[in-house]
Design a protein around this motif. Structure first.
Motif, PDB file in Angstrom:
ATOM      1  N   SER A   1    -117.392  37.069  31.143  1.00  0.00           N
ATOM      2  CA  SER A   1    -118.532  36.576  32.180  1.00  0.00           C
ATOM      3  C   SER A   1    -118.476  37.347  33.699  1.00  0.00           C
ATOM      4  CB  SER A   1    -118.705  35.334  32.109  1.00  0.00           C
ATOM      5  OG  SER A   1    -117.455  34.696  32.899  1.00  0.00           O
TER       6      SER A   1
ATOM      7  N   TYR B   1    -117.898  40.332  33.846  1.00  0.00           N
ATOM      8  CA  TYR B   1    -118.603  41.546  34.319  1.00  0.00           C
ATOM      9  C   TYR B   1    -120.216  41.549  34.357  1.00  0.00           C
ATOM     10  CZ  TYR B   1    -114.165  43.276  33.010  1.00  0.00           C
ATOM     11  OH  TYR B   1    -112.608  43.558  32.957  1.00  0.00           O
ATOM     12  N   GLN B   2    -120.646  40.193  33.821  1.00  0.00           N
ATOM     13  CA  GLN B   2    -122.212  40.067  33.911  1.00  0.00           C
ATOM     14  C   GLN B   2    -122.641  40.154  35.375  1.00  0.00           C
ATOM     15  OE1 GLN B   2    -122.891  36.483  31.705  1.00  0.00           O
ATOM     16  NE2 GLN B   2    -121.816  37.364  29.841  1.00  0.00           N
ATOM     17  N   GLY B   3    -123.503  41.038  35.443  1.00  0.00           N
ATOM     18  CA  GLY B   3    -124.318  41.415  36.822  1.00  0.00           C
ATOM     19  C   GLY B   3    -123.567  42.362  37.683  1.00  0.00           C
TER      20      GLY B   3
END
Length: 491
Positions: free
Chosen positions: A84, A86-88
């Motif tokens: 998570s 790495y998300q965004g």
């Protein structure tokens, strides 16, 4: 009677308009790897709205279903789940990780992210490889020291969050007592599969060691570090797993992936040192040790051949060493040791005692430097260089011993190191007039030795210049594997 009915039917069909007849084929898939193809339908007559339909039964065809086809290549594995953190990274928050390019592949050894919502600044840090700590820092430059650090520390599964202050190359190096702890608010943490993770919020404005850190209105270099040891309960150890800083100060509200500093000076340092001590020094020493009585009577620049080239190679060694030393001083901002690795110390000895320093040990130690990013198998290349260098010296020494047994007592073919350091001796007439025995064999060995040494030096220089070459190899392998998988799927 049967013939008359048939003839009448044939006459009727001649009066009808010509209509197309269609045979349909279909492919039905049972799963990704198993499917049927060429399944044929009955013949279908296509007519327009005003066409008179003949109700005479059509001749039926037999439909055969082909057996299932098993694909030769296995289906591509499902995409792996992405952390998570790495998300965004491309559209909602600032991300910075190590090694270079790891964020796009979601496989960073260390990563820090900053998410800004109004006046709230939320940080995330993560490191792989079962570290004892992972920390982010706000710095005025890209060097360690005088930075406000945020530590995520794990001890036997218990994770704690701390603020600290770093010192440039002096004890205590890092100290939590010099930073207020209430500027950080922990939000989440985990230690799963060797990954240490913390999410926390930092005050938008805080004061540490008399310096005001205003996250909204000032720009900072962002650092991410990780290590496998603790100095004591209140101090983290050396950052032996990850240490990297952004190349320039930036606003923390920027969205996207931050870039690291240029590694040009570091790579040039490595290239010059390799060229000096694997390339030119090896050749210069060999010429002075075994070729003083070769090419007798031939001169270059008014000097004996062996001495002219020996001097060229040793001057090049000295020059490359000085250039490499200056480049690394510029890169690190002065002389500094690197954790427990004595490369910096032996390197300084290299410069001070340029022609008699222990060259091999210094180069071997450089392989394990974090900044070098060299693959561990570089050691085998260096070991091959050492083995080849020693073997050639042994062969040439044996040649000298054999030659000494065939010449007169007054003739000398090999010289002690003290003679090469400036002490003079009188050469006999035989020394001046003819090559020593086995000179042709020594020339042959030199013809083998020189290109192999040059090739080894070039290989190591390429490893230094292209580092991290393992990452490049993995990228190429991934592209090739995807191409093979896609090719198999399209069959």
């Amino acid at each position: 009677m049967h013939r008359n009915k048939t003839a009448k039917l044939m006459v009727m069909k001649r009066n009808l308009p010509i209509t197309p007849i269609v045979l349909m084929r279909a492919t039905v898939a049972q799963s990704y790897a198993v499917f049927w193809k060429n399944i044929e339908s009955n013949l279908v007559e296509v007519v327009s709205r005003n066409t008179v339909i003949d109700t005479t039964p059509m001749v039926s065809t037999t439909t055969t279903i082909t057996p299932p086809i098993i694909m030769e290549s296995k289906p591509s594995p499902p995409p792996r789940s992405v952390d998570s953190i790495y998300q965004g990274c491309s559209d909602t928050k600032l991300c910075f990780g190590s090694p270079e390019g790891c964020i796009q592949k979601a496989d960073c050894q260390g990563i820090v992210t900053v998410f800004v919502a109004g006046d709230e600044y939320t940080f995330e840090v993560q490191a792989t490889g079962s570290p004892k700590y992972v920390a982010a820092a706000l710095s005025m430059d890209s060097k360690m020291g005088d930075d406000s650090a945020m530590e995520c520390v794990q001890n036997n599964g218990r994770i704690t969050l701390h603020a600290s202050w770093t010192y440039p190359r002096t004890e205590p190096y890092v100290n939590r007592n010099d930073s207020p702890q209430n500027i950080l608010t922990p939000l989440a943490s985990s230690f799963v599969d060797g990954k240490l993770y913390c999410r926390f919020r930092r005050d938008t404005v805080s004061t540490v060691k008399g310096i005001t850190f205003d996250l909204a209105n000032k720009q900072y270099n962002l650092m991410i570090v990780a290590g496998s040891t603790m100095k004591d309960e209140n101090r983290v150890g050396f950052h032996d797993k990850v240490y990297v800083a952004t190349g320039s100060p930036m606003a923390l509200s920027v969205v996207g992936t931050a870039a690291g500093p240029s590694k040009l000076l570091l790579k040039l340092h490595g290239c010059f040192m390799v060229a000096a001590w694997i390339g030119s020094a090896s050749l210069g020493i060999l010429l002075a040790r075994y070729f003083r009585q070769t090419w007798v009577g031939k001169r270059f620049g008014g000097k004996d051949i062996w001495f002219a080239y020996h001097r060229i190679f040793m001057v090049a060694t000295w020059l490359f060493t000085i250039i490499g030393f200056i480049l690394i001083l510029i890169e690190v901002g002065g002389y500094a040791t690197t954790g427990d690795n004595p490369h910096a110390i032996t390197g300084l000895v290299t410069v001070i005692l340029c022609f008699i320093q222990p060259i091999v040990a210094t180069i071997f130690l450089a392989v394990y430097l974090q900044k070098a990013e060299l693959p561990n198998w570089t050691v085998y290349i260096l070991a091959a260089f050492v083995a080849f260098h020693v073997i050639m010296h042994l062969i040439l020494s044996l040649t000298v011993c054999v030659a000494d047994g065939r010449i007169t007592k007054g003739r000398v073919n090999v010289f002690p190191m003290k003679d090469m350091m400036g002490h003079t001796r009188q050469a006999s007439a035989i020394d001046r007039d003819a090559d020593a025995p086995y000179s042709s064999f020594r020339k042959l060995l030199l013809g083998v030795y020189a290109p192999i040494i040059v090739i080894l030096a070039i290989v190591v220089i390429c490893l230094v210049a292209l580092a991290p070459i393992v990452q490049t190899y993995n990228n190429v392998s991934e592209v090739l594997n995807n191409a093979v998988a896609n090719n198999g799927t399209n069959k």
